[in-house]
Write a protein that holds these residues in place. Structure first.
Motif, PDB file in Angstrom:
ATOM      1  N   GLY A   1       0.674  -1.204   0.055  1.00 18.40           N
ATOM      2  CA  GLY A   1       0.031  -0.123  -0.137  1.00 18.40           C
ATOM      3  C   GLY A   1       0.806   1.218  -0.047  1.00 18.40           C
ATOM      4  N   LEU A   2       1.814   1.185   0.928  1.00 16.99           N
ATOM      5  CA  LEU A   2       2.686   2.290   0.851  1.00 16.99           C
ATOM      6  C   LEU A   2       3.595   2.633  -0.377  1.00 16.99           C
ATOM      7  CD1 LEU A   2       4.647   2.009   4.399  1.00 16.99           C
ATOM      8  CD2 LEU A   2       3.268   3.901   3.718  1.00 16.99           C
ATOM      9  N   ASN A   3       3.962   1.516  -0.979  1.00 13.39           N
ATOM     10  CA  ASN A   3       4.619   1.436  -2.424  1.00 13.39           C
ATOM     11  C   ASN A   3       3.423   2.201  -3.416  1.00 13.39           C
ATOM     12  OD1 ASN A   3       6.808   1.064  -4.123  1.00 13.39           O
ATOM     13  ND2 ASN A   3       5.605  -0.565  -5.055  1.00 13.39           N
ATOM     14  N   GLN A   4       2.353   1.784  -3.269  1.00 11.90           N
ATOM     15  CA  GLN A   4       1.330   2.432  -4.312  1.00 11.90           C
ATOM     16  C   GLN A   4       1.136   3.720  -4.176  1.00 11.90           C
ATOM     17  OE1 GLN A   4      -0.118   0.402  -6.706  1.00 11.90           O
ATOM     18  NE2 GLN A   4      -0.775   2.332  -7.613  1.00 11.90           N
ATOM     19  N   GLU A   5       1.108   4.321  -2.873  1.00 11.15           N
ATOM     20  CA  GLU A   5       1.027   5.561  -2.440  1.00 11.15           C
ATOM     21  C   GLU A   5       2.449   6.476  -2.989  1.00 11.15           C
ATOM     22  OE1 GLU A   5       1.051   8.178   1.566  1.00 11.15           O
ATOM     23  OE2 GLU A   5       0.717   6.192   1.784  1.00 11.15           O
ATOM     24  N   ARG A   6       3.300   5.779  -2.852  1.00 14.54           N
ATOM     25  CA  ARG A   6       4.903   6.319  -3.413  1.00 14.54           C
ATOM     26  C   ARG A   6       4.719   6.420  -4.934  1.00 14.54           C
ATOM     27  NH1 ARG A   6       7.895   4.153  -7.317  1.00 14.54           N
ATOM     28  NH2 ARG A   6       7.900   1.958  -6.280  1.00 14.54           N
TER      29      ARG A   6
END
Length: 574
Positions: free
Chosen positions: A321-326
């Motif tokens: 999820g953090l990677n998607q946000e990044r």
């Protein structure tokens, strides 16, 4: 951007084993493989006794374990830092250390490395011994603060040292003056692994394992983490690094890897038994890095330390999820950066040679990737800056072949004293800080310095091709052979081929990827191809009937079927 396609020259490969296929012999010979390093055996790893400071560091840490002192690992907030921290945590516990913890500075509150502020946090945790991993070689003030407070400091790092070294009890870094260790491109996690190996040997000499009634640990079980950190940090895959990465990949493929790595592969829709180095570089590494970019890297470390697959899957989903946000952040920033660059000039020839860009609402955690994307787009050295508060901006720099970024920053620093408040890094990537009010001055100085170092021809991207593949080699067998002939990576590039093809079909999939059906020039076979992130101003175009294609031969897996496909790196209508 147009590229110059340069074919590698044919070289003598008679020194390589006849058991290799003619194609593989030539590919290996072009990449400097000799008979001695053809087989990537762990027994051929460089000897630890050539690494300066390693034996002394092992004695210090062994003494600390024996005295039941509190050991604190201080890591960096990227994948190399997270893997280095994990390797030390796991190895020390396997060797019977009773009081071990780790601390990774939050990039937004503390910045990089062993700063005096982080030392204060370490002191509040009652640490007796600090071991830095993947940082510390430039932490002059932080080490001094730790020594004042009575702590023992072991610095392990791989970054290039500045003109003076920190006053640590011992420094382990193959790039420090006087170190004879031949692999100067080892990653931080590799240095940490070597220290843990030396520590294991030191404790063996002391009969520690018998006295403590514990089994001497097999540190080979940590090689999957070492491989991940080495690939994710994009260090050159010299022979020593290839041995480490290959051993780690074998663990993953045989189902013997950490559950955290398994969970990260699953969430990235990669199959552990078919994992290659590129999966670590493009799927697992970015998800691990996302924690340090947007949040706390502790999440990444905990994923790697985890023993429970269900918990690991939950943490991997959070990292995903953090990677998607990044990605979303980065896409927005990239569009803004390209828009501001287009205002500089409509003519690419008038672009700065060294591009420095800054916007006060950009996110500190994503500027490195942004710099990388802009560099790929324009094939120029790029530094992207973000606001770090208190009138300071932080920059992340990415370079191109022929320009040593850290040396260039040193040059600017000597010409304009006080403009750069701090800097450090490698040839291809570096970090720095400036006062915001000198950005325009720095921007001009950076462009001028790049113009002094580079020739105009170097601003054209160069694609090194292994030539044309004949139709009889465009097979699944060849694709599988190449996949298993790795690990491929930085400075040991995966084979690229080029040729002219008829374009039979073309369509956009997933917003900006070009799906192709290509026919070889002689018309003997049809092949699927995919080109990612194409320029939608050019593609698709039904009038384009022929194209020069630079590609990797890849294995496409769909519903259990394997077929050969071309992974297109560059396509040019002709």
């Amino acid at each position: 951007m147009s590229h110059r396609i340069v074919r590698r020259v044919q070289v003598d490969d008679s020194h390589l084993p006849v058991s290799l296929s003619p194609l593989l012999k030539q590919l290996y010979a072009r990449r400097g493989v000799n008979e001695g390093n053809c087989e990537l055996l762990l027994s051929k790893l460089l000897r630890p006794d050539t690494m300066k400071g390693l034996a002394e560091a092992a004695v210090l840490v062994a003494d600390a374990i024996a005295a039941q002192q509190s050991i604190l690992i201080v890591g960096d907030f990227d994948a190399d830092g997270a893997t280095s921290t994990s390797v030390c945590m796991l190895a020390l516990k396997m060797m019977g250390a009773k009081h071990v913890d780790y601390l990774i500075p939050n990039r937004f509150d503390y910045g990089y490395g062993l700063s005096p502020e982080i030392v204060a946090v370490a002191y509040s945790k009652n640490a007796d011994v600090l071991i830095t991993v993947d940082n510390g070689i430039s932490s002059i003030e932080g080490v001094a603060a730790a020594k004042l407070l009575g702590m023992t400091v072991v610095v392990t790092d791989h970054h290039l040292p500045g003109s003076s070294l920190p006053n640590a009890d011992v420094i382990v870094n193959p790039n420090q003056p006087g170190c004879q260790f031949a692999s100067k491109s080892i990653a931080g996690v590799g240095v940490a692994f070597y220290l843990m190996s030396a520590l294991r040997a030191e404790l063996r000499q002391r009969n520690w394992y018998q006295l403590q009634h514990i089994t001497e640990p097999n540190l080979g079980t940590l090689l999957d983490i070492v491989a991940l950190g080495t690939v994710a940090d994009v260090v050159s895959l010299d022979t020593n690094n290839r041995i480490l990465v290959n051993a780690g990949l074998q663990r993953v493929r045989s189902g013997r890897c950490r559950v955290g790595i398994t969970a990260l592969l699953e969430v990235a829709k990669r199959s552990p038994e078919k994992t290659v180095a590129a999966d670590f570089g493009f799927a697992v590494g970015p998800r691990l890095n996302a924690a340090g970019r947007l949040d706390e890297m502790a999440l990444g470390v905990e994923t790697l330390l985890c023993e429970d697959i269900m918990l690991a899957r939950r943490m991997a989903a959070e990292l995903d999820g953090l990677n998607q946000e990044r990605r979303e952040l980065e896409t927005g920033m990239q569009q803004e950066a390209l828009k501001s660059l287009s205002k500089v000039s409509l003519n690419e020839d008038d672009l700065p040679w060294g591009i420095a860009i800054f916007q006060d609402d950009w996110h500190q955690g994503v500027i490195g990737i942004l710099a990388s994307r802009i560099k790929d787009r324009y094939h120029r050295p790029v530094i992207a800056f973000a606001d770090a508060g208190d009138g300071i901006i932080k920059g992340s720099a990415r370079s191109i072949k022929g320009l040593h970024m850290r040396d260039l920053l040193e040059r600017i620093n000597s010409l304009f004293p006080g403009v750069i408040t701090k800097f450090g890094g490698h040839a291809m990537a570096a970090g720095l800080s400036l006062k915001a009010d000198v950005f325009e001055l720095f921007k001009q100085a950076f462009d001028d310095a790049v113009r002094e170092v580079l020739d105009y021809e170097q601003l054209t991207g160069e694609l090194l091709s292994d030539g044309e593949l004949t139709s009889d080699l465009m097979t699944l067998d060849t694709a599988l052979l190449l996949r298993n002939a790795g690990p491929w990576g930085q400075s040991f590039e995966e084979p690229l081929f080029d040729g002219i093809f008829k374009v039979i079909q073309q369509r956009i999939v997933g917003e900006k990827h070009l799906k192709l059906l290509l026919e070889t020039e002689c018309g003997s076979m049809m092949l699927d191809g995919i080109a990612f992130n194409v320029d939608l101003a050019i593609w698709p175009d039904a009038t384009i009937k022929h194209a020069r294609v630079v590609y990797k031969l890849d294995v496409n897996e769909f519903r259990g079927n394997q077929t050969v496909q071309l992974m297109v790196d560059y396509i040019e209508p002709i």
